[in-house]
Design a protein around this motif. Structure first.
Motif, mmCIF file in Angstrom:
data_model
loop_
_atom_site.group_PDB
_atom_site.id
_atom_site.type_symbol
_atom_site.label_atom_id
_atom_site.label_comp_id
_atom_site.label_asym_id
_atom_site.label_seq_id
_atom_site.Cartn_x
_atom_site.Cartn_y
_atom_site.Cartn_z
ATOM 1 N N VAL A 120 0.851 -1.190 0.000
ATOM 2 C CA VAL A 120 0.000 0.000 0.000
ATOM 3 C C VAL A 120 0.888 1.242 0.000
ATOM 4 O O VAL A 120 1.776 1.386 0.848
ATOM 5 C CB VAL A 120 -0.927 0.029 1.237
ATOM 6 N N SER A 121 0.664 2.089 -0.982
ATOM 7 C CA SER A 121 1.376 3.362 -1.055
ATOM 8 C C SER A 121 0.320 4.462 -0.914
ATOM 9 O O SER A 121 -0.278 4.906 -1.903
ATOM 10 C CB SER A 121 2.132 3.458 -2.383
ATOM 11 N N PRO A 122 0.054 4.880 0.313
ATOM 12 C CA PRO A 122 -1.080 5.786 0.562
ATOM 13 C C PRO A 122 -0.833 7.184 0.024
ATOM 14 O O PRO A 122 0.311 7.652 -0.007
ATOM 15 C CB PRO A 122 -1.180 5.795 2.097
ATOM 16 N N LYS A 123 -1.909 7.818 -0.421
ATOM 17 C CA LYS A 123 -1.806 9.153 -0.994
ATOM 18 C C LYS A 123 -2.767 10.089 -0.267
ATOM 19 O O LYS A 123 -3.914 9.732 -0.004
ATOM 20 C CB LYS A 123 -2.141 9.104 -2.504
ATOM 21 N N LYS A 124 -2.305 11.329 -0.013
ATOM 22 C CA LYS A 124 -3.139 12.312 0.677
ATOM 23 C C LYS A 124 -4.371 12.694 -0.144
ATOM 24 O O LYS A 124 -5.383 13.104 0.400
ATOM 25 C CB LYS A 124 -2.348 13.606 0.899
ATOM 26 N N PHE A 125 -4.232 12.582 -1.448
ATOM 27 C CA PHE A 125 -5.250 13.091 -2.351
ATOM 28 C C PHE A 125 -6.522 12.250 -2.351
ATOM 29 O O PHE A 125 -7.591 12.705 -2.724
ATOM 30 C CB PHE A 125 -4.661 13.186 -3.770
ATOM 31 N N LYS A 126 -6.412 10.988 -1.960
ATOM 32 C CA LYS A 126 -7.570 10.088 -1.807
ATOM 33 C C LYS A 126 -7.092 9.030 -0.818
ATOM 34 O O LYS A 126 -6.383 8.107 -1.189
ATOM 35 C CB LYS A 126 -7.957 9.475 -3.155
ATOM 36 N N GLN A 127 -7.453 9.198 0.417
ATOM 37 C CA GLN A 127 -6.783 8.459 1.501
ATOM 38 C C GLN A 127 -7.150 6.974 1.514
ATOM 39 O O GLN A 127 -8.230 6.589 1.067
ATOM 40 C CB GLN A 127 -7.134 9.120 2.824
ATOM 41 N N PRO A 128 -6.252 6.172 2.025
ATOM 42 C CA PRO A 128 -6.476 4.719 2.016
ATOM 43 C C PRO A 128 -7.568 4.296 2.995
ATOM 44 O O PRO A 128 -7.779 4.937 4.023
ATOM 45 C CB PRO A 128 -5.123 4.160 2.452
ATOM 46 N N LEU A 129 -8.220 3.185 2.650
ATOM 47 C CA LEU A 129 -9.207 2.595 3.556
ATOM 48 C C LEU A 129 -8.458 1.891 4.682
ATOM 49 O O LEU A 129 -7.441 1.227 4.445
ATOM 50 C CB LEU A 129 -10.067 1.578 2.796
ATOM 51 N N LYS A 130 -8.983 2.002 5.881
ATOM 52 C CA LYS A 130 -8.334 1.351 7.045
ATOM 53 C C LYS A 130 -8.272 -0.157 6.841
ATOM 54 O O LYS A 130 -7.311 -0.814 7.233
ATOM 55 C CB LYS A 130 -9.111 1.665 8.330
ATOM 56 N N LEU A 139 4.134 -1.190 3.557
ATOM 57 C CA LEU A 139 3.614 0.182 3.490
ATOM 58 C C LEU A 139 4.732 1.042 2.915
ATOM 59 O O LEU A 139 5.821 1.122 3.483
ATOM 60 C CB LEU A 139 3.236 0.674 4.890
ATOM 61 N N LYS A 140 4.470 1.637 1.763
ATOM 62 C CA LYS A 140 5.514 2.411 1.081
ATOM 63 C C LYS A 140 5.026 3.849 0.935
ATOM 64 O O LYS A 140 4.138 4.119 0.118
ATOM 65 C CB LYS A 140 5.810 1.779 -0.282
ATOM 66 N N CYS A 141 5.592 4.737 1.727
ATOM 67 C CA CYS A 141 5.121 6.126 1.737
ATOM 68 C C CYS A 141 6.079 7.008 0.951
ATOM 69 O O CYS A 141 7.295 6.954 1.157
ATOM 70 C CB CYS A 141 4.997 6.612 3.181
ATOM 71 N N ILE A 142 5.516 7.802 0.063
ATOM 72 C CA ILE A 142 6.327 8.691 -0.777
ATOM 73 C C ILE A 142 6.489 10.016 -0.046
ATOM 74 O O ILE A 142 5.510 10.620 0.415
ATOM 75 C CB ILE A 142 5.640 8.921 -2.144
ATOM 76 N N ILE A 143 7.740 10.468 0.030
ATOM 77 C CA ILE A 143 8.026 11.733 0.716
ATOM 78 C C ILE A 143 8.306 12.810 -0.336
ATOM 79 O O ILE A 143 9.311 12.760 -1.045
ATOM 80 C CB ILE A 143 9.219 11.593 1.689
ATOM 81 N N PHE A 144 7.375 13.744 -0.420
ATOM 82 C CA PHE A 144 7.483 14.859 -1.377
ATOM 83 C C PHE A 144 7.878 16.133 -0.641
ATOM 84 O O PHE A 144 8.584 16.974 -1.149
ATOM 85 C CB PHE A 144 6.137 15.035 -2.083
ATOM 86 N N ASN A 145 7.401 16.265 0.604
ATOM 87 C CA ASN A 145 7.819 17.384 1.448
ATOM 88 C C ASN A 145 7.792 16.933 2.915
ATOM 89 O O ASN A 145 7.382 15.804 3.216
ATOM 90 C CB ASN A 145 6.971 18.635 1.209
ATOM 91 N N LYS A 146 8.214 17.812 3.811
ATOM 92 C CA LYS A 146 8.408 17.414 5.215
ATOM 93 C C LYS A 146 7.126 16.908 5.875
ATOM 94 O O LYS A 146 7.180 16.043 6.743
ATOM 95 C CB LYS A 146 8.946 18.602 6.013
#
Ligand code: SF4
Length: 204
Positions: A120-130, A139-146
């Protein structure tokens, strides 16, 4: 677009390659990139996957024939957002031929089909289902800003203790973000750094 998920699936591209990132880095795998995504990440590097064209509808049986031409028995289903589709028939046919199936998803849609590894690579723009986070193997989170470190931690609260935790810089920000990532993982060692090795090594 209407189609019968027991016969067809919209495919943007499919190819045999090496998984470049995350837990399965370095593994030969057949990638199936499904067409269609409504998550809308501003930094998305496959924006051409967002829309679905009629000609992209592919017979699932033809796709299986392509996958069987190569020796690896690992399939990675990605997108776009692959869980926009009901994947039961596609994954059943792939499993019948003895493959492991990994999926890469934003987690924004319910899980369907027979999946062996859920990244799962969750995105702020359409959040993941619990419920999807609770089933994540990775869980792979992309870091674009702090602020994305906080978003990653928030999602990390909803995965199981066996889930592998990765942080990965958004590619266009890698020069600025990598030093922050290194410091963060040194201070928070439950996380690991995922590197997009295929981009550094120019593996298509
Ligand atoms: Fe692009 Fe993936 Fe975000 Fe969809 S979920 S917009 S394909 S990065």
């Amino acid at each position: 677009m209407q189609f019968n998920s027991h016969t067809h699936i919209p495919v943007m591209e499919h190819f045999y390659t090496i998984q470049g990132e995350g837990y399965y880095t370095g593994h030969a795998a057949y990638f199936i990139r499904l067409a269609g995504c409504d998550v809308g990440c501003v930094w998305c590097d496959v924006k051409e996957s967002w829309t679905v064209e009629e000609h992209q509808l592919m017979l699932i049986d033809d796709l299986i024939k392509e996958i069987l031409k190569y020796p690896a028995r690992l399939v990675v289903i990605t997108g776009g957002e692959p869980l926009m589709y009901e994947l039961s028939y596609l994954t059943k046919k792939i499993k019948e031929n003895g493959f492991q199936i990994n999926i890469e998803t934003s987690g924004a849609y319910p899980i369907s089909g027979m999946l062996d590894w859920i990244c799962v690579s969750p995105k702020k723009f359409k959040q993941p289902l619990k419920e999807v986070l609770a089933k994540a193997d990775e869980l792979k989170c992309i870091i674009f800003n702090k602020t994305d470190f906080d978003f990653a931690e928030g999602n990390g609260k909803h995965v199981t203790e066996n889930c592998r935790l990765y942080l990965q810089t958004e590619w266009s920000k890698r020069v600025q973000i990598t030093p922050l990532l290194v410091d963060y993982v040194k201070n928070n060692p439950k996380w690991n750094i995922s590197v997009q090795t295929h981009k550094y090594l120019d593996i298509p």
